[in-house]
Design an enzyme around this catalytic site. Sequence first.
Site, mmCIF file in Angstrom:
data_model
loop_
_atom_site.group_PDB
_atom_site.id
_atom_site.type_symbol
_atom_site.label_atom_id
_atom_site.label_comp_id
_atom_site.label_asym_id
_atom_site.label_seq_id
_atom_site.Cartn_x
_atom_site.Cartn_y
_atom_site.Cartn_z
ATOM 1 N N ASN A 55 -2.957 60.995 26.923
ATOM 2 C CA ASN A 55 -2.351 59.964 27.698
ATOM 3 C C ASN A 55 -1.545 58.880 26.792
ATOM 4 O O ASN A 55 -1.952 58.805 25.591
ATOM 5 C CB ASN A 55 -3.728 59.324 28.426
ATOM 6 C CG ASN A 55 -4.743 58.951 27.404
ATOM 7 O OD1 ASN A 55 -5.042 59.164 26.652
ATOM 8 N ND2 ASN A 55 -5.245 57.581 27.819
ATOM 9 N N GLU B 259 0.009 54.914 26.964
ATOM 10 C CA GLU B 259 -0.081 53.802 27.772
ATOM 11 C C GLU B 259 1.435 53.155 27.469
ATOM 12 O O GLU B 259 1.886 53.510 26.557
ATOM 13 C CB GLU B 259 -1.047 53.034 27.655
ATOM 14 C CG GLU B 259 -2.541 53.523 27.908
ATOM 15 C CD GLU B 259 -3.726 52.710 27.585
ATOM 16 O OE1 GLU B 259 -4.897 52.887 28.282
ATOM 17 O OE2 GLU B 259 -3.521 51.813 26.868
ATOM 18 N N CYS C 20 -0.325 60.217 31.986
ATOM 19 C CA CYS C 20 -1.701 60.898 31.908
ATOM 20 C C CYS C 20 -1.815 62.100 31.035
ATOM 21 O O CYS C 20 -0.518 62.858 30.808
ATOM 22 C CB CYS C 20 -2.043 61.248 33.250
ATOM 23 S SG CYS C 20 -2.598 60.080 34.655
ATOM 24 N N GLU D 135 -3.036 65.087 31.699
ATOM 25 C CA GLU D 135 -2.699 66.373 32.434
ATOM 26 C C GLU D 135 -1.042 66.574 32.445
ATOM 27 O O GLU D 135 -0.622 67.415 32.276
ATOM 28 C CB GLU D 135 -3.418 66.399 33.519
ATOM 29 C CG GLU D 135 -4.981 66.164 33.458
ATOM 30 C CD GLU D 135 -5.549 65.049 33.462
ATOM 31 O OE1 GLU D 135 -6.595 64.677 33.843
ATOM 32 O OE2 GLU D 135 -4.622 63.895 33.182
ATOM 33 N N CYS E 85 -6.780 62.150 37.895
ATOM 34 C CA CYS E 85 -6.539 61.070 38.950
ATOM 35 C C CYS E 85 -5.603 61.987 40.194
ATOM 36 O O CYS E 85 -5.428 63.113 39.979
ATOM 37 C CB CYS E 85 -5.409 60.292 38.500
ATOM 38 S SG CYS E 85 -3.710 60.577 38.210
ATOM 39 N N CYS F 239 -2.288 63.581 39.393
ATOM 40 C CA CYS F 239 -2.472 64.964 38.412
ATOM 41 C C CYS F 239 -3.152 65.930 39.197
ATOM 42 O O CYS F 239 -2.954 67.122 38.989
ATOM 43 C CB CYS F 239 -3.381 64.257 37.346
ATOM 44 S SG CYS F 239 -2.316 63.407 36.189
#
Length: 139
Positions: free
Chosen positions: A44, A46, A55, A57, A88, A91
């Site tokens: 990930n 940010e 993310c 994934e 999430c 994803c």
Amino acid sequence: MPPDAAQLLSAATEVRENAYVPYSHFKVGAALRGASGTVYRGCNVENVAYPEGTCAEAGAIAAMVAAGETELVAVCVIADSPDPVPPCGGCRQKLAEFGRAEVPVTLATTAGRRLHTTIGELLPGSFSVAHMAHAARSE
């Protein structure tokens, strides 16, 4: 544990350390195996302008596609959490785009907990290209 889950877990654990998480401090690593057998990794990333991050994934899927592959056959995601963290919603849809419903998914914690599931179990009733078949014929 699915046959290749150990290798994917190792790759996801390693890449998790590269996560850029100055705001949440919640590192996530993901590894997936493409149909060719190649392992792709993502972590990930940010951004101060939430929700503009990426993310783990999605990063692994982007690496796979950038390498010229469009089918994944196994997935592993790891995070430092009391329980295995599922992908999430976005994803889950991304995984369903590139993997069949029966593709094994291993969700793991840094403390050693594991949950084995599949893409289909993570996203039942997923939206797919089949839903758009009528629209393509009516133009």
